[in-house]
Design an enzyme around this catalytic site. Structure first.
Site, mmCIF file in Angstrom:
data_model
loop_
_atom_site.group_PDB
_atom_site.id
_atom_site.type_symbol
_atom_site.label_atom_id
_atom_site.label_comp_id
_atom_site.label_asym_id
_atom_site.label_seq_id
_atom_site.Cartn_x
_atom_site.Cartn_y
_atom_site.Cartn_z
ATOM 1 N N GLY A 279 0.908 -1.169 -0.061
ATOM 2 C CA GLY A 279 -0.054 -0.195 0.079
ATOM 3 C C GLY A 279 0.852 1.115 0.118
ATOM 4 N N GLY A 280 0.122 2.363 0.130
ATOM 5 C CA GLY A 280 1.068 3.383 -0.016
ATOM 6 C C GLY A 280 2.130 3.662 1.194
ATOM 7 N N TYR A 281 1.751 2.932 2.432
ATOM 8 C CA TYR A 281 2.757 3.230 3.334
ATOM 9 C C TYR A 281 3.946 2.134 3.461
ATOM 10 C CZ TYR A 281 -0.325 -0.668 4.061
ATOM 11 O OH TYR A 281 -1.120 -1.820 3.820
ATOM 12 N N GLY A 282 3.550 1.171 2.479
ATOM 13 C CA GLY A 282 4.718 0.289 2.674
ATOM 14 C C GLY A 282 4.169 -1.079 2.180
ATOM 15 N N VAL B 285 2.916 -5.295 3.368
ATOM 16 C CA VAL B 285 2.384 -6.252 4.197
ATOM 17 C C VAL B 285 2.907 -7.706 4.182
ATOM 18 C CG1 VAL B 285 -0.123 -7.287 5.162
ATOM 19 C CG2 VAL B 285 0.053 -5.173 4.205
ATOM 20 N N LYS C 266 2.238 -4.904 9.042
ATOM 21 C CA LYS C 266 2.365 -3.804 8.147
ATOM 22 C C LYS C 266 3.590 -3.339 8.672
ATOM 23 C CE LYS C 266 -1.238 -0.805 7.575
ATOM 24 N NZ LYS C 266 -2.429 -0.124 7.643
ATOM 25 N N ASP D 266 -12.476 5.089 6.301
ATOM 26 C CA ASP D 266 -12.069 4.262 5.060
ATOM 27 C C ASP D 266 -12.896 2.891 4.880
ATOM 28 O OD1 ASP D 266 -9.072 3.606 3.202
ATOM 29 O OD2 ASP D 266 -11.217 4.105 2.505
#
Ligand SMILES: *[C@@H]1O[C@H](CO)[C@@H](O)[C@H](O)[C@H]1NC(C)=O
Ligand SMILES: *[C@@H]1O[C@H](CO)[C@@H](O)[C@H](O)[C@H]1NC(C)=O
Ligand SMILES: *[C@@H]1O[C@H](CO)[C@@H](O)[C@H](O)[C@H]1NC(C)=O
Ligand SMILES: *[C@@H]1O[C@H](CO)[C@@H](O)[C@H](O)[C@H]1NC(C)=O
Length: 955
Positions: free
Chosen positions: A641-644, A646, A660, A756
């Site tokens: 995802g945008g953050y990194g 999984v 995550k 979300d």
């Protein structure tokens, strides 16, 4: 389009019509307005108080809340207030100009739950009719000029849990009940707080006041004129955590069973005329702060509990007739900070021990009989030791530092700038911790019983600061930063800290912001860390409010734009989002530097006071997680995802986990990360993915979740996962997800808005039980802007509440909107926006309520099952469409949605409780368990998120 706007006009005008036609509340509100100067300008503007008067909140056209803290109101409180019969919350705090008596008409407010008049100018006797407020749970009348006795009728308010009458001029004795005829405060068995300090109460403390049925945690009677002995019935109130009886005229022996109060953290009995031996306090093994100074105790040997009370931070026994040698063990109590045993007869050799507490800050033994000091040669000033007036300092020529008189060292702490250089600001403006000039909201926090005495330890202020910012942000208050300054002890022995709260994104707060901040502090919505104990806040008038003119759009414009966007004009949505995105990027650039030093705020490894307060979540080292994921191997990478990334992993006990891992460069500040894990670790529900732990080590930030085997609902709907979802399964999934969200909204403390909700964030476990994932702030991991909740729009295209992205005001109803889209997706298996078509519009267009299944066969997912088996589908569509109504107040709450889906399941012949039967106790509110806050059981705080007026403010 035309017809959509037509519908909207109807929607906009109906509530106004209802409101004005229905009742007389507005007549009485106007009467209040006539009595007050400085009412908000919006009170002149609008004919309808329910839509736009600052500080007024209504339900169904009736006034339910008046909150006007720090508005500079001048006037009195007329009897008209008693006519607002649906009023639940009245907060007029911090308006010094409100004077005169408290009208006895107040007693007509049968629905009132919170009566908050802190630091106004009210005077005269408290009306007996206060006892008629049968629904009151929270009464704060402190810091006024009330006189006369405490009305015994208050004992009739059985639901009351917070009673603060402190700092008035009350006289008379403490009322207790007398058989059946007279009520009294002993009847308040649900009360947790009796705050009566700083009055002129007299007479004995009635033995009858205390029973074992009571729930009191804070008993604050300090600084009155109470006489007679401490009743031994006090020992029956096992729930007590703070006892302040200091500065009265109490006499007699301290009853021995005070030693039964094993939960007491803070005890102040100082400055009385207590006699008999120094009490045996061996049983108080969580005691942090003890002050027995200035009593007339009989000559007593150094008590044995000096070395057994292992939680002590502070021991004040000035002038208590103690005789003998101090045990060195006293100084090795691990958190000991301050000892004051001056003016006693401590003798022999002082031995601080070889390993005294490393928090030890001062030891005052002035005027005792000490003749020697074991550590004389090594004494290095790290502790402020005072032995002046002892034989050791009386020999001529003694120059040891410990023989000079004690110096008072006030703490000069103030919140440091946040990696920036403070700016010079124009007049009245102040440079915030983020180095921007603004007009802060200011006031003083008074802590009546802090558990520590070392005012020089900056970590305690940091934890207060962080907790405060977090709380304000959770309450959706537009706060950029908070500065804490000048901690001091005042004459009442209260810790006073000066507070400046800075507005977010603007130079000044608007009225809604001030009212909200005031309420957050007057209503105790903000809870300080445990070590601060109980507090009150005195806010100053905010002199920087602007008039109402020229501040923004009219709400009806917003409504039309929202309507147009929802009405099908996806293009508008895209343009708005593009605008928002540009705005965010700009903000991100501006703030890139802030809060970039996580370890300064919280270091997970050093075990200091500021470590996160976690329930059940484990701290993993980087090595551990690396081992569990086979060095974060490619094969264990299950998503990105945008953050990194999984990763999947397994713990030594075999439990599967999903990790995550934020990529370098997309980590957030340590403060945010801590806040997030604290929040997540408190949330436990079987329809929510639970946090197993976290890693904050070697520059890494990772969240460790339970691994959910069957992937996302989206995968199942798209056929990717191979799990076929029939109508019954979809109903169960809808119910499970709805319950998860309901928990976040209604039972989590503080309430959590998911922001979300989408089928990608609903996972299915091995029994296809739905589990909502990615709640809290975690979805935005890696977005440096994300702390400023109110101003950025989060969420996923197609699920996003139009009202939220137009107004940027987030409410639970935004999740309800997204959930409505999820419900539509569940029956159609279509993406919310597919080939330019918006699912909500498609369903509405295809729908014909006169036909079977609302004529929706065309849009239904073919794999859902035979038409003849889709029992309840129509009602399912009804609830989905109610969820996606244009404005939040037209949408149901999640708890309404849960009930309706349960009804539908019953209609379809399913037992809605069947799958949850094995887990019936799954509503565990994390805040009620091991998290040890003195306020832990204060049920009022459940109101906080809910009751604060979060009504959309069009300005
Ligand atoms: C409380 O204290 C008294 C006197 O010290 C003692 O006799 C009694 O057993 C104690 N009660 C409880 C419930 O511990
Ligand atoms: C103090 O009370 C404890 C019980 O809580 C008892 O064991 C102890 O002997 C008492 N000490 C003295 C000196 O009376
Ligand atoms: C004890 O009493 C004296 C005289 O009233 C006062 O000056 C002093 O501050 C008191 N000490 C404490 C520790 O309360
Ligand atoms: C300290 O005082 C006590 C009581 O007066 C006495 O018994 C003891 O001998 C004294 N100790 C020293 C070292 O002077």
């Amino acid at each position: 389009m035309g017809s959509t706007i037509g519908q909207l006009l109807v929607i906009i005008f109906i509530p106004i019509w209802l409101a004005t036609a229905q009742n007389d509340d507005f007549v009485y509100l106007r009467a209040l307005k006539e009595n007050w100067e400085n009412t908000p300008p919006s009170w002149d503007d609008s004919s309808d108080p329910c839509s736009g008067w600052d500080g007024i909140r209504c339900t169904n056209g009736r006034v339910t809340s008046i909150t006007l803290a720090s508005m500079g109101l001048i006037g009195s409180l007329p009897g008209d207030i008693g006519q607002l019969s649906e009023l639940e919350i009245l907060d007029l705090s911090y308006n010094k100009g409100l004077v005169g008596p408290l009208t006895s008409a107040i007693g007509n407010l049968k629905k009132l739950t919170n009566l908050i008049l802190v630091d106004c100018g009210f005077s005269g006797p408290l009306p007996n009719t206060l006892g008629d407020l049968e629904n009151l749970v929270y009464m704060s009348l402190n810091s006024n000029g009330f006189t006369g006795p405490i009305p015994p009728s208050i004992g009739n308010i059985r639901k009351l849990y917070w009673l603060d009458l402190a700092d008035n001029d009350l006289t008379g004795s403490i009322p207790v009940s007398n058989g059946r005829t007279t009520p009294g405060l002993d009847m308040l068995t649900n009360a947790l707080h009796f705050h009566f300090g700083g009055n002129r109460l007299e007479g004995d403390i009635p033995a009858r006041l205390f029973t074992s049925n009571m729930s009191l945690i804070h008993l604050l009677f300090e600084n009155n004129r109470l006489t007679g002995p401490i009743p031994s019935s006090l020992g029956l109130v096992k729930s007590l955590e703070v006892v302040r009886l200091d500065r009265n005229l109490l006499t007699g022996n301290v009853p021995p069973n005070i030693n039964n109060l094993t939960g007491v953290f803070e005890m102040f009995l100082s400055n009385n005329q207590l006699t008999g031996p120094v009490p045996n306090l061996t049983g108080l093994n969580v005691l942090n702060y003890l002050d027995l100074s200035n009593n007339t105790f009989a000559r007593s040997d150094v008590p044995s509990w000096f070395s057994t009370l292992q939680s002590l931070t502070t021991l004040h026994m000035y002038n208590t007739n103690i005789v003998g040698e101090l045990p060195a063990a006293l100084f090795s109590i691990p958190q000991l900070q301050q000892v004051d045993l001056s003016y006693n007869r401590v003798n022999g050799t002082l031995d601080l021990g070889s390993t005294h507490s490393d928090q030890l800050q001062s030891v005052n033994l002035q005027n005792n009989q000490i003749s020697d000091f074991s550590q004389r040669r090594q004494y290095s000033n790290s502790i402020q030791l005072t032995l002046v007036g002892n034989p050791i300092c009386l020999e001529s020529g003694v120059t040891d530092r410990f023989c000079s008189p004690p110096t008072t060292n006030n703490s000069l702490y103030s919140t440091p700038p946040n990696n920036c250089v403070p700016t010079t600001c124009g007049s009245g403006l102040v440079s915030s911790p983020n180095c921007r000039c603004a007009y802060p909201y200011t006031g003083n926090l008074f802590f009546r019983a802090p558990s520590f005495s070392d005012l020089g330890n900056s970590t305690v202020y940091q934890s207060l600061h962080n907790e405060m910012i977090t709380s304000f942000r959770r309450s959706q208050l537009p706060v950029d930063s908070v500065s804490l300054k000048n901690p001091t002890k005042n004459l009442d022995n209260y810790l006073v800290i000066n507070v400046e709260v800075f507005p977010f994104g603007e130079e000044r707060f608007n009225r809604t912001g001030i009212i909200g901040l005031g309420f957050s502090l007057s209503n105790q919505t903000f809870k300080p860390p445990r070590e601060y104990g109980t507090y009150f806040f005195i806010g100053e008038n905010y002199d920087f409010l602007l008039g109402a003119s020229g501040t923004g759009h009219k709400s009806s414009n917003t409504g039309v734009i929202v309507g147009a966007a929802v009405g099908g004009c996806v293009l508008v949505v895209l343009l708005v989002l593009a605008g928002m995105y540009a705005f965010r990027q700009k903000g991100r650039a501006e703030r890139a530097n802030h809060e970039s030093s996580p370890f300064a705020l919280w270091d997970a490894t050093n075990g200091s006071g500021a470590v996160p307060q976690l329930k059940g979540a484990k701290s993993f080292s980087f090595e551990e997680l690396s081992k569990y994921t086979n060095n974060f191997s490619e094969t264990n990478n299950i998503g990105a995802g945008g953050y990194g990334m999984v990763y999947r992993g397994s713990l030594p006990n075999g439990q599967l986990i999903a990790i995550k891992r934020a990529t370098q460069g997309s980590t957030q500040g340590g403060l945010e990360f801590k806040t997030e894990i604290e929040l997540l670790s408190r949330v436990h529900h079987k329809n929510l993915v639970s946090l197993v732990g976290f890693c904050f080590d070697q520059g890494e930030q990772m969240l460790v979740y339970e691994y959910i085997v069957n992937g996302t609902v989206k995968d199942s709907l798209s056929g990717r996962s191979g799990i076929r979802l029939d109508w019954m399964r979809r109903l169960r999934i809808a119910l499970g997800a709805a319950k998860g969200l309901q928990y976040l909204h209604d039972l989590a403390d503080p309430p959590i808005i998911h922001r979300d909700v989408k089928t990608n964030n609903i996972l299915l476990d091995e029994r296809l039980v739905a589990k909502v994932a990615d709640f809290g702030l975690s979805k935005s991991l890696g977005d440096a802007n994300r702390t400023h909740v109110t101003t950025q729009v989060k969420g996923t295209m197609g699920y996003m509440d139009p009202e939220y992205y137009m107004t940027q005001q987030l409410t639970e109803k935004s999740d309800v909107y997204s959930f409505g889209v999820v419900l539509l997706e569940l029956i159609t298996a279509r993406n919310p926006i597919e080939k330019g078509k918006y699912i909500v519009r498609e369903v509405k267009q295809a729908m014909d309520k006169s036909k079977e299944l609302y004529n929706l066969q065309e849009v239904l997912d073919p794999t859902i099952g035979l038409s003849s088996q889709l029992k309840g589908l129509e009602r399912f569509v009804d609830v989905a469409l109610r969820c996606v109504e244009e404005t939040g107040n037209q949408r149901p709450t999640m708890s309404d949605v849960v009930k309706e889906i349960e009804n539908i399941m019953e209609l379809a012949g399913l037992n809605p409780n069947a799958e949850s039967a094995s887990n019936s106790a799954s509503y565990t509110d994390g805040s009620k368990g091991g998290y040890e806050h003195p306020y832990t059981n204060d049920s009022l705080f459940a109101y906080s998120g809910d009751h604060f007026p979060t009504k959309l403010d069009p300005k």
